[in-house]
Design a protein around this motif. Structure first.
Motif, PDB file in Angstrom:
ATOM      1  N   PRO A 118       0.787  -1.161  -0.202  1.00  0.00           N
ATOM      2  CA  PRO A 118       0.033   0.127   0.113  1.00  0.00           C
ATOM      3  C   PRO A 118       0.846   1.104   0.148  1.00  0.00           C
ATOM      4  CG  PRO A 118      -0.676  -1.257   1.844  1.00  0.00           C
ATOM      5  CD  PRO A 118       0.682  -2.007   1.245  1.00  0.00           C
ATOM      6  N   THR A 119       0.334   2.507  -0.457  1.00  0.00           N
ATOM      7  CA  THR A 119       0.716   3.815  -0.152  1.00  0.00           C
ATOM      8  C   THR A 119      -0.218   4.312   0.930  1.00  0.00           C
ATOM      9  OG1 THR A 119       1.227   4.112  -2.421  1.00  0.00           O
ATOM     10  CG2 THR A 119       0.939   5.910  -1.008  1.00  0.00           C
ATOM     11  N   TYR A 120       0.636   4.702   2.082  1.00  0.00           N
ATOM     12  CA  TYR A 120      -0.250   5.038   3.252  1.00  0.00           C
ATOM     13  C   TYR A 120      -0.160   6.307   3.346  1.00  0.00           C
ATOM     14  CZ  TYR A 120       1.128   0.296   4.806  1.00  0.00           C
ATOM     15  OH  TYR A 120       1.208  -1.290   5.040  1.00  0.00           O
ATOM     16  N   ASP A 121      -1.349   6.853   4.132  1.00  0.00           N
ATOM     17  CA  ASP A 121      -1.514   8.383   4.198  1.00  0.00           C
ATOM     18  C   ASP A 121      -1.118   8.647   5.836  1.00  0.00           C
ATOM     19  OD1 ASP A 121      -2.577   9.149   1.929  1.00  0.00           O
ATOM     20  OD2 ASP A 121      -4.499   8.146   2.338  1.00  0.00           O
ATOM     21  N   VAL A 122      -0.407   9.565   5.885  1.00  0.00           N
ATOM     22  CA  VAL A 122       0.023   9.988   7.246  1.00  0.00           C
ATOM     23  C   VAL A 122      -1.209  10.974   7.808  1.00  0.00           C
ATOM     24  CG1 VAL A 122       1.592  11.381   8.828  1.00  0.00           C
ATOM     25  CG2 VAL A 122       2.675  10.124   6.898  1.00  0.00           C
ATOM     26  N   SER A 128       3.840   9.891  20.726  1.00  0.00           N
ATOM     27  CA  SER A 128       5.103  10.465  21.158  1.00  0.00           C
ATOM     28  C   SER A 128       5.414  11.322  20.124  1.00  0.00           C
ATOM     29  CB  SER A 128       6.042   9.293  21.301  1.00  0.00           C
ATOM     30  OG  SER A 128       6.637   8.892  20.039  1.00  0.00           O
ATOM     31  N   PRO A 129       6.506  12.387  20.274  1.00  0.00           N
ATOM     32  CA  PRO A 129       6.651  13.152  19.111  1.00  0.00           C
ATOM     33  C   PRO A 129       7.188  12.620  17.877  1.00  0.00           C
ATOM     34  CG  PRO A 129       7.737  13.982  21.321  1.00  0.00           C
ATOM     35  CD  PRO A 129       6.877  12.809  21.594  1.00  0.00           C
ATOM     36  N   GLY A 130       6.574  12.876  16.855  1.00  0.00           N
ATOM     37  CA  GLY A 130       6.638  12.214  15.398  1.00  0.00           C
ATOM     38  C   GLY A 130       6.416  10.858  15.037  1.00  0.00           C
ATOM     39  N   PHE A 131       5.384  10.262  16.037  1.00  0.00           N
ATOM     40  CA  PHE A 131       5.013   9.256  15.733  1.00  0.00           C
ATOM     41  C   PHE A 131       3.919   9.245  14.694  1.00  0.00           C
ATOM     42  CE2 PHE A 131       2.666   5.173  16.205  1.00  0.00           C
ATOM     43  CZ  PHE A 131       3.340   4.382  16.844  1.00  0.00           C
ATOM     44  N   PRO A 132       4.027   8.654  13.573  1.00  0.00           N
ATOM     45  CA  PRO A 132       3.017   8.617  12.508  1.00  0.00           C
ATOM     46  C   PRO A 132       1.927   7.699  12.539  1.00  0.00           C
ATOM     47  CG  PRO A 132       4.962   7.730  11.528  1.00  0.00           C
ATOM     48  CD  PRO A 132       5.227   7.937  13.144  1.00  0.00           C
ATOM     49  N   PHE A 133       0.665   7.894  12.844  1.00  0.00           N
ATOM     50  CA  PHE A 133      -0.438   7.091  12.545  1.00  0.00           C
ATOM     51  C   PHE A 133      -0.999   6.961  11.179  1.00  0.00           C
ATOM     52  CE2 PHE A 133      -0.549   8.063  17.017  1.00  0.00           C
ATOM     53  CZ  PHE A 133      -1.098   6.724  17.398  1.00  0.00           C
ATOM     54  N   LEU A 134      -0.672   5.800  10.455  1.00  0.00           N
ATOM     55  CA  LEU A 134      -0.839   5.690   8.991  1.00  0.00           C
ATOM     56  C   LEU A 134      -2.116   4.918   8.848  1.00  0.00           C
ATOM     57  CD1 LEU A 134       2.888   4.336   8.287  1.00  0.00           C
ATOM     58  CD2 LEU A 134       1.951   6.726   8.298  1.00  0.00           C
ATOM     59  N   THR A 196      10.150  17.001  12.485  1.00  0.00           N
ATOM     60  CA  THR A 196       9.866  15.511  12.311  1.00  0.00           C
ATOM     61  C   THR A 196       9.881  15.671  10.804  1.00  0.00           C
ATOM     62  OG1 THR A 196       7.463  16.192  11.876  1.00  0.00           O
ATOM     63  CG2 THR A 196       8.337  15.507  14.308  1.00  0.00           C
ATOM     64  N   LEU A 197      10.466  14.207  10.317  1.00  0.00           N
ATOM     65  CA  LEU A 197      10.519  14.092   8.550  1.00  0.00           C
ATOM     66  C   LEU A 197       8.977  13.894   8.190  1.00  0.00           C
ATOM     67  CD1 LEU A 197      12.013  12.936   6.382  1.00  0.00           C
ATOM     68  CD2 LEU A 197      11.548  10.624   7.257  1.00  0.00           C
ATOM     69  N   LEU A 198       8.154  13.485   8.754  1.00  0.00           N
ATOM     70  CA  LEU A 198       6.700  13.195   8.428  1.00  0.00           C
ATOM     71  C   LEU A 198       5.892  14.321   8.863  1.00  0.00           C
ATOM     72  CD1 LEU A 198       6.560   9.407   8.850  1.00  0.00           C
ATOM     73  CD2 LEU A 198       7.432  10.536   6.984  1.00  0.00           C
ATOM     74  N   GLN A 199       4.829  14.614   8.071  1.00  0.00           N
ATOM     75  CA  GLN A 199       3.899  15.597   8.446  1.00  0.00           C
ATOM     76  C   GLN A 199       2.513  15.084   8.131  1.00  0.00           C
ATOM     77  OE1 GLN A 199       4.347  18.494  10.224  1.00  0.00           O
ATOM     78  NE2 GLN A 199       6.323  18.101  10.163  1.00  0.00           N
ATOM     79  N   PRO A 200       1.431  15.357   8.506  1.00  0.00           N
ATOM     80  CA  PRO A 200       0.245  15.039   8.287  1.00  0.00           C
ATOM     81  C   PRO A 200      -0.350  15.411   6.720  1.00  0.00           C
ATOM     82  CG  PRO A 200      -0.073  16.086  10.417  1.00  0.00           C
ATOM     83  CD  PRO A 200       1.405  16.218  10.064  1.00  0.00           C
ATOM     84  N   GLY A 201      -0.817  14.354   5.988  1.00  0.00           N
ATOM     85  CA  GLY A 201      -0.772  14.703   4.546  1.00  0.00           C
ATOM     86  C   GLY A 201       0.098  14.161   3.744  1.00  0.00           C
ATOM     87  N   ASP A 202       1.069  13.863   4.438  1.00  0.00           N
ATOM     88  CA  ASP A 202       2.264  13.026   3.666  1.00  0.00           C
ATOM     89  C   ASP A 202       1.900  11.701   3.346  1.00  0.00           C
ATOM     90  OD1 ASP A 202       3.991  15.325   3.599  1.00  0.00           O
ATOM     91  OD2 ASP A 202       5.134  14.501   5.168  1.00  0.00           O
ATOM     92  N   GLN A 203       2.317  11.021   2.407  1.00  0.00           N
ATOM     93  CA  GLN A 203       2.055   9.727   2.022  1.00  0.00           C
ATOM     94  C   GLN A 203       3.454   9.118   2.244  1.00  0.00           C
ATOM     95  OE1 GLN A 203       0.375  10.082  -2.024  1.00  0.00           O
ATOM     96  NE2 GLN A 203      -1.261   9.135  -1.176  1.00  0.00           N
ATOM     97  N   LEU A 204       3.280   7.695   2.276  1.00  0.00           N
ATOM     98  CA  LEU A 204       4.795   6.859   2.691  1.00  0.00           C
ATOM     99  C   LEU A 204       4.499   5.387   2.049  1.00  0.00           C
ATOM    100  CD1 LEU A 204       5.999   6.391   6.400  1.00  0.00           C
ATOM    101  CD2 LEU A 204       5.509   4.313   5.066  1.00  0.00           C
ATOM    102  N   GLN A 205       5.327   4.897   1.650  1.00  0.00           N
ATOM    103  CA  GLN A 205       5.452   3.602   1.252  1.00  0.00           C
ATOM    104  C   GLN A 205       6.803   2.656   1.812  1.00  0.00           C
ATOM    105  OE1 GLN A 205       6.025   4.359  -3.026  1.00  0.00           O
ATOM    106  NE2 GLN A 205       4.074   4.370  -3.492  1.00  0.00           N
ATOM    107  N   PHE A 206       6.343   1.733   2.296  1.00  0.00           N
ATOM    108  CA  PHE A 206       7.494   0.932   2.906  1.00  0.00           C
ATOM    109  C   PHE A 206       8.287   0.230   1.849  1.00  0.00           C
ATOM    110  CE2 PHE A 206       4.804   1.525   6.638  1.00  0.00           C
ATOM    111  CZ  PHE A 206       5.552   2.119   7.498  1.00  0.00           C
ATOM    112  N   TYR A 207       9.407  -0.223   1.969  1.00  0.00           N
ATOM    113  CA  TYR A 207      10.157  -1.405   0.977  1.00  0.00           C
ATOM    114  C   TYR A 207      11.242  -2.182   2.155  1.00  0.00           C
ATOM    115  CZ  TYR A 207      14.244   1.821   0.537  1.00  0.00           C
ATOM    116  OH  TYR A 207      15.322   2.602   0.591  1.00  0.00           O
ATOM    117  N   ALA A 208      11.407  -3.428   1.659  1.00  0.00           N
ATOM    118  CA  ALA A 208      12.201  -4.251   2.393  1.00  0.00           C
ATOM    119  C   ALA A 208      13.709  -4.308   2.152  1.00  0.00           C
ATOM    120  CB  ALA A 208      11.622  -5.836   2.252  1.00  0.00           C
TER     121      ALA A 208
END
Length: 227
Positions: A118-122, A128-134, A196-208
């Motif tokens: 998936p492509t996740y939404d922040v 805790s400071p900077g913890f993104p809920f995706l 913080t690296l991530l902000q609400p409204g950003d998107q995120l993709q994980f890769y192994a």
């Protein structure tokens, strides 16, 4: 939408899960930040809290403005940054991945594929400071939190709790099911404007990545901080 006075200088709008529209929350926050009486706007997963100067506005006025803003459907999405985050899912890092494998009757490879597709939404930062809920986790990976939280979860741990996934930006206690770890720093505290690296409204993709890749990236992260 339900509206509450939560202090003499703050109001909160709370939505049901069916009503929650992340893009609408982000658009609303964007507009409220331009309001001369508003000092801060904080997003939650299903809420938005507005702090204001009591000499320039009041609860009734802010509630009315929130009602108007949320009655206007915003078609244009807020443009955030797309981040690609490497994760090592090997068992030394994904300390609960075996539990997920047994719980869902999935192989490690299937878990990794389902988590990295998936492509996740922040949605917001919290806990805790900077913890993104995706948002955007595949329902096949939805897993209850641990019954007894760990007293220590390492920095960069990637976990699942219910229908959400997230990343621990710093070591802390926590009850999320840990399936991997990233070497990327989510806290950029030396940048006072964007700590913080991530902000609400950003998107995120994980890769192994492999454990060797993990250590190489971690070394580069440390070297860049030192310089």
């Amino acid at each position: 939408m339900k509206l509450f006075d939560i202090s003499e200088y703050a109001v909160m709008a709370v939505f049901s899960e069916q009503e929650t529209d992340v893009n609408q929350l982000l658009n609303c926050r964007q507009q409220l930040r331009q309001h001369p009486a508003v000092t801060e706007v904080i997003l939650g997963y299903q809420s938005i809290t507005v702090y204001f100067r009591i000499d320039q506005s009041d609860h009734a006025s802010l509630k009315q403005e929130l009602t108007v803003l949320f009655s206007q459907k915003k078609e244009k999405p807020v443009q955030g940054v797309l981040h690609r985050i490497p994760v090592c899912y090997e068992q030394a890092y994904g300390i609960d991945i075996e539990h997920l494998s047994e719980y869902h009757q999935l192989t490690f490879e299937q878990i990794i594929r389902l988590h990295t597709t998936p492509t996740y939404d922040v949605c917001f930062l919290g806990f805790s400071p900077g913890f993104p809920f995706l948002s955007g986790l595949n329902p096949e990976l939805a897993t209850p939190r641990k019954e007894t939280p760990r007293t220590h979860v390492p920095t960069g741990a990637v976990g699942i709790a219910g229908h959400q996934t997230g990343i621990y930006p710093a070591s802390s206690p926590g009850g999320w099911q840990i399936i991997g770890q990233t070497p990327i720093d989510l806290l950029t505290l030396e940048d006072t404007e964007h700590p913080t690296l991530l902000q609400p409204g950003d998107q995120l993709q994980f890769y192994a990545i492999s454990s060797e890749d993990y250590h190489n990236i971690q070394k580069k992260e440390r070297d860049s901080r030192d310089h």
